[in-house]
Design a protein around this motif. Sequence first.
Motif, PDB file in Angstrom:
ATOM      1  N   VAL A 385       8.848  -2.077  10.761  1.00 39.06           N
ATOM      2  CA  VAL A 385       8.931  -0.990   9.351  1.00 39.06           C
ATOM      3  C   VAL A 385       8.051  -0.151   9.036  1.00 39.06           C
ATOM      4  N   THR A 386       7.926   0.965   8.481  1.00 39.47           N
ATOM      5  CA  THR A 386       7.054   1.693   8.320  1.00 39.47           C
ATOM      6  C   THR A 386       7.355   1.988   6.526  1.00 39.47           C
ATOM      7  N   ILE A 387       6.856   2.549   5.436  1.00 39.53           N
ATOM      8  CA  ILE A 387       7.269   3.527   4.623  1.00 39.53           C
ATOM      9  C   ILE A 387       6.554   4.571   4.589  1.00 39.53           C
ATOM     10  N   VAL A 388       6.325   5.568   4.426  1.00 41.79           N
ATOM     11  CA  VAL A 388       5.771   6.756   3.881  1.00 41.79           C
ATOM     12  C   VAL A 388       6.179   7.296   2.167  1.00 41.79           C
ATOM     13  N   ASP A 389       5.219   6.794   1.960  1.00 36.09           N
ATOM     14  CA  ASP A 389       4.555   6.698   0.065  1.00 36.09           C
ATOM     15  C   ASP A 389       4.238   7.963  -0.224  1.00 36.09           C
ATOM     16  N   PRO A 390       4.025   9.314   0.081  1.00 35.84           N
ATOM     17  CA  PRO A 390       2.593   9.832  -0.268  1.00 35.84           C
ATOM     18  C   PRO A 390       2.266   9.774  -1.841  1.00 35.84           C
ATOM     19  N   GLU A 391       3.278   9.968  -3.056  1.00 31.63           N
ATOM     20  CA  GLU A 391       2.708   9.151  -3.814  1.00 31.63           C
ATOM     21  C   GLU A 391       2.553   8.701  -4.664  1.00 31.63           C
ATOM     22  N   ASP A 392       2.516   7.315  -3.873  1.00 32.18           N
ATOM     23  CA  ASP A 392       1.877   5.882  -4.464  1.00 32.18           C
ATOM     24  C   ASP A 392       3.095   5.819  -5.553  1.00 32.18           C
ATOM     25  N   MET A 393       4.441   5.975  -4.857  1.00 30.64           N
ATOM     26  CA  MET A 393       5.520   5.742  -6.255  1.00 30.64           C
ATOM     27  C   MET A 393       5.915   4.060  -5.745  1.00 30.64           C
ATOM     28  N   LEU A 394       5.425   3.742  -4.835  1.00 24.91           N
ATOM     29  CA  LEU A 394       5.461   2.110  -5.216  1.00 24.91           C
ATOM     30  C   LEU A 394       4.379   0.898  -5.976  1.00 24.91           C
ATOM     31  N   GLU A 395       3.162   1.970  -6.302  1.00 27.17           N
ATOM     32  CA  GLU A 395       1.946   1.049  -7.077  1.00 27.17           C
ATOM     33  C   GLU A 395       1.387   0.031  -6.689  1.00 27.17           C
ATOM     34  N   ALA A 396       1.253  -0.322  -4.863  1.00 31.78           N
ATOM     35  CA  ALA A 396       1.073  -1.160  -4.464  1.00 31.78           C
ATOM     36  C   ALA A 396      -0.881  -1.548  -4.383  1.00 31.78           C
ATOM     37  N   PHE A 397      -0.520  -0.381  -4.533  1.00 36.27           N
ATOM     38  CA  PHE A 397      -2.199  -0.411  -4.258  1.00 36.27           C
ATOM     39  C   PHE A 397      -3.505  -0.049  -5.282  1.00 36.27           C
ATOM     40  N   PRO A 398      -4.761   0.251  -4.942  1.00 40.29           N
ATOM     41  CA  PRO A 398      -5.813   0.818  -5.636  1.00 40.29           C
ATOM     42  C   PRO A 398      -5.730   1.974  -6.097  1.00 40.29           C
ATOM     43  N   ASP A 399      -6.193   2.873  -6.111  1.00 39.30           N
ATOM     44  CA  ASP A 399      -5.942   4.231  -6.431  1.00 39.30           C
ATOM     45  C   ASP A 399      -6.796   4.958  -5.941  1.00 39.30           C
ATOM     46  N   ASP A 400      -7.260   4.237  -3.488  1.00 40.33           N
ATOM     47  CA  ASP A 400      -8.314   5.021  -3.377  1.00 40.33           C
ATOM     48  C   ASP A 400      -7.816   5.710  -2.592  1.00 40.33           C
ATOM     49  N   HIS A 401      -8.093   5.988  -1.537  1.00 38.79           N
ATOM     50  CA  HIS A 401      -7.335   6.905  -0.874  1.00 38.79           C
ATOM     51  C   HIS A 401      -7.316   6.760   1.142  1.00 38.79           C
ATOM     52  N   ALA A 402      -6.486   5.655   1.264  1.00 39.78           N
ATOM     53  CA  ALA A 402      -6.472   4.424   2.249  1.00 39.78           C
ATOM     54  C   ALA A 402      -5.084   3.920   2.509  1.00 39.78           C
ATOM     55  N   ASP A 403      -4.703   4.117   4.217  1.00 39.67           N
ATOM     56  CA  ASP A 403      -3.516   3.781   4.048  1.00 39.67           C
ATOM     57  C   ASP A 403      -3.694   1.924   4.031  1.00 39.67           C
ATOM     58  N   GLY A 404      -2.551   0.992   3.025  1.00 41.03           N
ATOM     59  CA  GLY A 404      -2.642  -0.281   3.799  1.00 41.03           C
ATOM     60  C   GLY A 404      -1.816  -0.905   4.219  1.00 41.03           C
ATOM     61  N   ASP A 405      -1.284  -1.912   3.911  1.00 38.83           N
ATOM     62  CA  ASP A 405       0.052  -3.424   3.844  1.00 38.83           C
ATOM     63  C   ASP A 405       0.422  -3.033   3.140  1.00 38.83           C
ATOM     64  N   LEU A 406       2.016  -3.122   2.612  1.00 39.73           N
ATOM     65  CA  LEU A 406       2.528  -4.103   1.553  1.00 39.73           C
ATOM     66  C   LEU A 406       3.052  -5.180   2.346  1.00 39.73           C
ATOM     67  N   ASP A 407       2.850  -6.373   0.895  1.00 44.38           N
ATOM     68  CA  ASP A 407       2.784  -7.598   1.219  1.00 44.38           C
ATOM     69  C   ASP A 407       4.565  -8.001   0.705  1.00 44.38           C
ATOM     70  N   ALA A 408       5.373  -7.912   1.549  1.00 45.82           N
ATOM     71  CA  ALA A 408       6.915  -8.380   1.722  1.00 45.82           C
ATOM     72  C   ALA A 408       7.593  -9.517   1.702  1.00 45.82           C
ATOM     73  N   GLY A 409       6.338 -10.473   1.182  1.00 40.50           N
ATOM     74  CA  GLY A 409       6.583 -11.962   1.729  1.00 40.50           C
ATOM     75  C   GLY A 409       6.696 -12.729   2.792  1.00 40.50           C
ATOM     76  N   ASP A 410       6.826 -13.902   2.891  1.00 38.34           N
ATOM     77  CA  ASP A 410       7.104 -14.750   4.116  1.00 38.34           C
ATOM     78  C   ASP A 410       6.658 -14.151   5.147  1.00 38.34           C
ATOM     79  N   GLY A 411       5.243 -13.996   4.823  1.00 38.44           N
ATOM     80  CA  GLY A 411       4.071 -12.778   5.861  1.00 38.44           C
ATOM     81  C   GLY A 411       4.199 -11.984   6.322  1.00 38.44           C
ATOM     82  N   VAL A 412       5.060 -11.374   5.739  1.00 38.75           N
ATOM     83  CA  VAL A 412       5.577 -10.050   6.279  1.00 38.75           C
ATOM     84  C   VAL A 412       4.627  -9.019   5.994  1.00 38.75           C
ATOM     85  N   ALA A 413       3.379  -8.333   6.567  1.00 36.92           N
ATOM     86  CA  ALA A 413       3.317  -6.903   5.913  1.00 36.92           C
ATOM     87  C   ALA A 413       3.485  -5.948   6.433  1.00 36.92           C
ATOM     88  N   VAL A 414       3.945  -4.472   6.063  1.00 35.41           N
ATOM     89  CA  VAL A 414       4.360  -3.657   6.501  1.00 35.41           C
ATOM     90  C   VAL A 414       3.136  -2.077   5.575  1.00 35.41           C
TER      91      VAL A 414
END
Length: 420
Positions: A385-414
Amino acid sequence: MRSPIPDYLNQVLDTCGADGSGELAAYIPELAEADPDRFALALATVDGTVYGVGDDEVEFSIQSISKPFAYALALAQHGLDRVLEKVGVEPSGDAFNELSLEVDTGRPLNPMINAGALTVHALIDDETVRRGFSAFAGRELEVDEEVFTSELETADRNRAIAFMLRSHGIVEEDAQEVVEGYTRQCSVLVTVRDLALMAATLANGGVQPVTGQRVVPHEVTRQVMAVMATCGMYDAAGDWFSSVGIPAKSGVAGGLIGALPGQAGLATFSPRLDRHGNSVRGVQVFERLSRDMGMHLMEVPPPARSLVRGRTALPGGRPGHGWTYELQGSVNFVGMERVLRYLADEPPTESTVVLDLTRVHEVRDIGRRMLIEAVRRLVLDGHQVTIVDPEDMLEAFPDDHADGDLDAGDGVAVPVLRRR
């Protein structure tokens, strides 16, 4: 093209302006001298557009419209539990200046009547009020010293309420000083444009629409508007909410505000008052706006559009390789419930799943949690699974310009693609 909204608002003023009934607030000498024919209306959207018609630049004292904003500042400073120790949230059914307290607790029934407003003011100070009210309005506000002096000279009933509160241990400060501070709070000068923006700040979750400043936390505005809906129009609150359905607050100088969550702030000014202390023509304007524009909170909206806009094969993908699910609109409980049901009824069989949030304009907290849970289950079912979130709507990461992984629990990184 010139917007038709000012023309419509002027039409509303013309229709409602013929009513000359009601009386000025004669018990306050300075207000008894007001021009009874003043009439204004303003609407402020949550994205910062303000429409004003009539006497929309005329200043008048805020009076009891100050109560929800002082309540918001007290909640922001002390938290809900601390404020609830001092003042309740139940409608009183009494006049705004009634000498009444809860039988079992000794608290004022709510912060919209004078007993509650005096208690709230004792929790904050004059400087907090000045800075806070100015932040709500988006400009520096001043006190009308003549109204303040006139009102203080006739504030015996409020003094009686303050001494009653002090005798019950609800107010610990000097009763005379509390009345003086509260009277100064009520004497702040505003226009209907100011009031519309102040109401729009509540409607916008605490963020001032023009300045972009967060004035109070989002949860504070929810509490304030809920109390406005049930208590803001005093002993006419039930009639008001059934006929108009907008959280509102009135003032004896003739002002009246309404905050429609997520949409707009409204304000009117007309000094003639009905027997409840509410502006006669202001009430008529709100009734008209609610009816014409479908602003009643209990207005049943049409069924929400599906959050899933469509499903397309990944570019260059081969059959069975992967699909993109394009989401749209608001990621809230209702929308995500439909997404979860969609994925349950038609589970993806492809190895790769992309969730594209490009067309999403809002992600509520509950929607975000449901989306993350959906992602977690897809991964545990064997999908990439990959999430496309160009406006950072999930607010999951610091405000930088790098892509990152979303920690979905149970060791799942998306993987999350913030830019295409």
